[in-house]
Design a protein around this motif. Structure first.
Motif, PDB file in Angstrom:
ATOM      1  N   ARG A  59       3.268   0.793   0.028  1.00 27.45           N
ATOM      2  CA  ARG A  59       4.078   0.136  -1.715  1.00 27.45           C
ATOM      3  C   ARG A  59       3.375  -1.106  -1.703  1.00 27.45           C
ATOM      4  O   ARG A  59       2.719  -1.885  -2.661  1.00 27.45           O
ATOM      5  CB  ARG A  59       4.370   1.363  -2.813  1.00 27.45           C
ATOM      6  CG  ARG A  59       4.780   2.187  -2.436  1.00 27.45           C
ATOM      7  CD  ARG A  59       5.958   2.903  -3.123  1.00 27.45           C
ATOM      8  NE  ARG A  59       6.116   4.424  -3.437  1.00 27.45           N
ATOM      9  CZ  ARG A  59       7.383   5.067  -3.557  1.00 27.45           C
ATOM     10  NH1 ARG A  59       8.065   4.609  -4.323  1.00 27.45           N
ATOM     11  NH2 ARG A  59       6.959   6.302  -4.042  1.00 27.45           N
ATOM     12  N   ALA A  77       0.235  -2.350  -1.728  1.00 31.25           N
ATOM     13  CA  ALA A  77      -0.601  -2.124  -2.839  1.00 31.25           C
ATOM     14  C   ALA A  77      -0.571  -2.822  -3.835  1.00 31.25           C
ATOM     15  O   ALA A  77      -1.239  -3.695  -4.579  1.00 31.25           O
ATOM     16  CB  ALA A  77      -0.543  -0.699  -3.066  1.00 31.25           C
ATOM     17  N   LYS A  78       1.128  -3.014  -3.526  1.00 35.84           N
ATOM     18  CA  LYS A  78       0.352  -5.033  -4.807  1.00 35.84           C
ATOM     19  C   LYS A  78      -0.412  -5.945  -4.589  1.00 35.84           C
ATOM     20  O   LYS A  78      -0.433  -6.271  -4.955  1.00 35.84           O
ATOM     21  CB  LYS A  78       2.554  -5.025  -5.098  1.00 35.84           C
ATOM     22  CG  LYS A  78       3.369  -3.439  -5.676  1.00 35.84           C
ATOM     23  CD  LYS A  78       4.390  -3.844  -5.941  1.00 35.84           C
ATOM     24  CE  LYS A  78       5.408  -2.300  -6.128  1.00 35.84           C
ATOM     25  NZ  LYS A  78       7.250  -2.929  -6.312  1.00 35.84           N
ATOM     26  N   ASP A  91      -1.253   1.826  -6.064  1.00 34.84           N
ATOM     27  CA  ASP A  91      -0.855   1.017  -6.619  1.00 34.84           C
ATOM     28  C   ASP A  91      -0.741   1.744  -8.392  1.00 34.84           C
ATOM     29  O   ASP A  91       0.507   1.678  -8.820  1.00 34.84           O
ATOM     30  CB  ASP A  91      -0.737  -0.138  -6.748  1.00 34.84           C
ATOM     31  CG  ASP A  91      -0.391  -1.131  -7.655  1.00 34.84           C
ATOM     32  OD1 ASP A  91       0.934  -1.549  -7.725  1.00 34.84           O
ATOM     33  OD2 ASP A  91      -0.620  -1.338  -8.669  1.00 34.84           O
TER      34      ASP A  91
END
Length: 167
Positions: free
Chosen positions: A64, A67-68, A101
């Motif tokens: 995560r 992804a950001k 994301d």
């Protein structure tokens, strides 16, 4: 001669009993060790499962975060192909992280909505009479240290810290 034969017979019986006692002792020890080994194996399996669960959770968190970061990279480099080239990743990997994301944001929105729904309806804001000097002393809200603007229209009812002029 009978006594000698009795002694030899007792001796044989004693030897046989002693041998059986040792055999039983060894069997008991083997069973004890087998149980202990089975317990160790069971504990090992539980620990392995816990470690795998922790690793999976940690992987999810790092993915995560990645992804950001990929979203920021695409913004910084201007496009997905440029970000892929500059980061040394395939365009497919970039898109996979961008989809993660997007999915993460949708989950967060759903979680927030579920939390708000579980909390129930909110109480309406309490209106406090406002004078030129601020709220009447008896009607001070719990948010002491703030003052409400008494303008009508934009900013009406907005609380601002005391001593900070409204923009």
């Amino acid at each position: 001669m009978t006594s000698r034969s009795n002694e030899q017979a007792l001796s044989r019986k004693q030897k046989l009993r002693e041998q059986q006692r040792r055999q039983l002792k060894v069997l008991d020890q083997v069973e004890k060790h087998e149980k202990k080994l089975a317990s160790i194996d069971e504990d090992k399996e539980k620990k392995i499962a816990a470690i795998e669960a922790d690793a999976a959770q940690e992987t999810t968190v790092v993915e995560r975060e990645m992804a950001k970061t990929i979203v920021e990279a695409v913004e910084a480099f201007g496009s997905q192909p440029n970000a892929a080239e500059q980061l040394g990743m395939t365009l497919g990997d970039i898109r996979r992280y961008l989809n993660q994301d997007k999915d993460g944001q949708e989950e967060a929105t759903t979680d927030v909505q579920a939390t708000e729904a579980a909390a129930g309806p909110r109480e309406p804001a309490r209106e406090v009479p406002v004078t030129g000097d601020g709220p009447a002393p008896d009607d001070l809200p719990e948010t002491a240290g703030t003052a409400q603007t008494d303008a009508v229209g934009e900013g009406a009812g907005v609380e601002e810290p005391v001593g900070v002029p409204a923009a």
